[in-house]
Design an enzyme around this catalytic site. Structure first.
Site, mmCIF file in Angstrom:
data_model
loop_
_atom_site.group_PDB
_atom_site.id
_atom_site.type_symbol
_atom_site.label_atom_id
_atom_site.label_comp_id
_atom_site.label_asym_id
_atom_site.label_seq_id
_atom_site.Cartn_x
_atom_site.Cartn_y
_atom_site.Cartn_z
ATOM 1 N N GLY A 56 0.830 -1.199 0.000
ATOM 2 C CA GLY A 56 0.000 0.000 0.000
ATOM 3 C C GLY A 56 0.862 1.245 0.000
ATOM 4 N N CYS A 83 5.368 -6.007 1.698
ATOM 5 C CA CYS A 83 5.704 -4.581 1.715
ATOM 6 C C CYS A 83 4.989 -3.878 2.877
ATOM 7 C CB CYS A 83 5.376 -3.950 0.362
ATOM 8 S SG CYS A 83 6.152 -2.345 0.089
ATOM 9 N N TYR A 84 3.997 -3.017 2.610
ATOM 10 C CA TYR A 84 3.246 -2.397 3.700
ATOM 11 C C TYR A 84 2.643 -3.468 4.606
ATOM 12 C CZ TYR A 84 -0.439 0.201 6.127
ATOM 13 O OH TYR A 84 -1.267 0.740 7.092
ATOM 14 N N HIS A 170 7.927 -7.307 -3.614
ATOM 15 C CA HIS A 170 6.671 -7.742 -4.245
ATOM 16 C C HIS A 170 6.889 -9.027 -5.040
ATOM 17 C CE1 HIS A 170 4.159 -4.192 -3.380
ATOM 18 N NE2 HIS A 170 5.299 -3.530 -3.398
ATOM 19 N N GLU A 172 4.629 -10.737 -6.530
ATOM 20 C CA GLU A 172 3.610 -10.891 -7.566
ATOM 21 C C GLU A 172 4.021 -10.323 -8.915
ATOM 22 O OE1 GLU A 172 2.515 -7.121 -5.211
ATOM 23 O OE2 GLU A 172 3.472 -9.057 -4.864
ATOM 24 N N ASP A 227 -16.077 -12.026 -23.028
ATOM 25 C CA ASP A 227 -16.831 -12.098 -21.777
ATOM 26 C C ASP A 227 -18.292 -12.459 -22.031
ATOM 27 O OD1 ASP A 227 -14.460 -11.237 -20.657
ATOM 28 O OD2 ASP A 227 -15.088 -9.141 -20.529
ATOM 29 N N LYS A 367 -9.979 -11.737 -16.292
ATOM 30 C CA LYS A 367 -10.079 -11.887 -17.744
ATOM 31 C C LYS A 367 -9.358 -13.132 -18.245
ATOM 32 C CE LYS A 367 -11.178 -9.723 -21.689
ATOM 33 N NZ LYS A 367 -12.498 -9.108 -21.958
#
Length: 511
Positions: A56, A83-84, A170, A172, A227, A367
């Site tokens: 964050g 992180c945060y 991070h 990710e 979609d 998605k």
């Protein structure tokens, strides 16, 4: 889809939170994003197998900084602070957070303790992605430092007994070279079954539709995109011919797209009610140049046309649309709903106006997961993985006024661009490609004669999450061939330019 185990991600405002969720799902585990300060009753209601505290933008000491409920640490499941999230964990558990000697943004080298199970299968020194101004200065009781950089003595910490871990970087993002393995290790620590896959998602979505659509017809707002197409096929599998896809052809789609949509669903045994409404949309757009006004008028006309067609089906009781998980997250963000949501997203307002119940079988999916379910349903690979296309269509890729003639010109230029990208084997390397018709003309020479004709701009980008993007470096011969074909084959164009602006500062679309 609550038959699946769930990893809970508490969101503290990081731009990467959705990436954490996607990475976890890629590893076979359902993830759910909730507010960072989710209260104890809701934490327990989720019954997660583990919890991730996201990054964050705040400092833990800022007034109003969002902090997790201490009950997170009473759930008895593994917790990973990122992180945060690591700083919040250290602060709440009795450690100390301090300003870093220098802020650390971007790539960094970290040394890790390989005895920590979070780093199993990774090297002792690895490249990670940092983004922080604070750091853990004193460890909470029970923790040991298991990773450090020159700027962060506690770049990773662990309490192996309670299965609590914190990392300053991070995992990710792709820039963290062993990030996927680290997340995979954390899921192992959670005892994950890895039961989140396209086949199970399809099965449970069909079961949910059957349970909802007990009687009457379900109409599907079919745009031609992946979609709404997956939504239509899931409904057809669930309730058979009680599914009625309605395709409003605005005249603003790619070349021959309307015919392709009808053919695609005919091949799946699902006839489409096609409404050719191009003349109505061009009339509504006459003289309009402002992009938001274009979106507003297209949205209103779409609703009007759809309402008329749906009114011809008196036994229709449900409306199915392709709402995705990011749309759901948007409205429950840790920082509240986003300031701007694009006009003409799905078919907002129609369920209430028509007195229909809403069916959203994709609302828990990202998605890329919808695409994989589409392949599971038998949709062609080239369709499922095609580039995003805006809801208002080519109207927002034509700068200035929209006319049938200008749309036809752009359709031909766009078709050549896409054709050459595919012929060059570049389509999957590019995340999104588009042609834009500019509201200017330029002088040229063709056949020894002066011309004064239109300019087409080409744009192609690569991106991980569409929040940031870089322009694609075409091989020179491919770009040359594209430009030559457009100028030679599209009457009315005498100049082609290529957009080499990244996002930010530019957006991907021009309008």
């Amino acid at each position: 889809m609550r038959n699946h185990e769930t990893l809970l991600i508490l969101d503290f405002g990081s731009q990467y939170t959705q990436l954490i969720a996607r990475r976890v799902r890629e590893l076979g585990v359902r993830s759910e994003i909730r507010r960072g300060d989710l209260p104890e009753t809701e934490l327990r209601a989720v019954a997660p197998i583990g919890v991730v505290l996201s990054g964050g933008p705040s400092s833990i000491y800022e007034e109003g900084a969002v902090r997790p409920d201490a009950a997170v640490f009473a759930l008895g499941v593994p917790v990973l602070g990122v992180c945060y999230g690591q700083q919040a964990m250290a602060h709440l558990l009795g450690g100390q957070v301090e300003a870093a000697g220098r802020r650390e943004y971007g790539a960094a080298e970290i040394d890790v303790d390989l005895s920590c199970p979070l780093f199993a299968g990774t090297p002792p020194r690895q490249r990670v992605w940092m983004s922080h101004g604070d750091r853990v200065g004193r460890l909470p009781p029970g923790f040991t430092a298991v990773g450090h950089t020159p700027n962060s003595p506690v770049a990773a910490m662990a309490d192996g007994t309670r299965r609590w871990y914190g990392i300053q970087f991070h995992p990710e993002v792709r820039h963290t070279e062993w990030g996927r393995q680290i997340l995979d290790n954390f899921l192992n620590l959670c005892g994950a079954r890895r039961d989140w896959n396209p086949a199970s998602i399809r099965r449970e979505a069909v079961e949910a539709i059957r349970a909802t659509v007990a009687q009457g017809r379900v109409i599907v707002a079919l745009s031609g995109g992946v979609d709404s197409s997956v939504t239509a096929l899931l409904c057809r599998e669930a309730v058979g011919d009680r599914t009625v896809p309605i395709f409003v052809d605005t005249g603003l789609l790619r070349l021959d797209e309307g015919d392709k949509v009808a053919q695609r669903f005919a091949e799946h045994g699902l006839p489409v009610r096609r409404v050719n409404a191009a003349a109505r949309f061009f009339a509504r757009l006459e003289g309009v140049e402002d992009p938001e006004e274009k979106r507003r008028r297209i949205g209103h006309e779409f609703i009007a046309v759809f309402e008329e067609e749906a009114g011809r089906l008196p036994d229709a009781r449900y409306l199915a649309q392709g709402t995705l998980y990011p749309d759901v997250i948007e409205s429950t963000s840790v920082r509240g709903p986003s300031a701007t949501i694009k006009t003409h997203h799905n078919v907002g307002g129609l369920p209430e106006k028509l007195g229909l119940e809403l069916v959203e079988p994709l609302r828990e999916l990202f998605k890329d997961e919808v695409r994989r379910v589409g392949e599971e349903l038998g949709l062609p690979h080239e369709f499922v993985w095609r580039h995003p296309f805006p809801g208002p269509g080519l109207a927002v890729r034509i700068l200035g006024v929209v006319t049938a003639e200008r749309v036809a010109l752009l359709q031909r230029a766009d078709a050549i661009f896409m054709d050459e990208i595919r012929a060059g084997g570049l389509y999957r390397e590019i995340s999104q490609a588009l042609a834009v018709l500019l509201p200017v003309r330029s002088v040229g020479v063709m056949g020894d004669q002066r011309t004064y004709e239109n300019v087409v701009a080409l744009r192609a980008v690569t991106t991980e999450d569409f929040m940031t993007a870089d322009w694609f470096r075409f091989p020179g011969d491919v770009l040359d061939r594209i430009a030559r074909r457009i100028v030679n084959e599209v009457k009315g164009v005498n100049r082609v330019v290529y957009d080499v602006t990244s996002k930010p500062p530019a957006t991907i679309e021009w309008e």
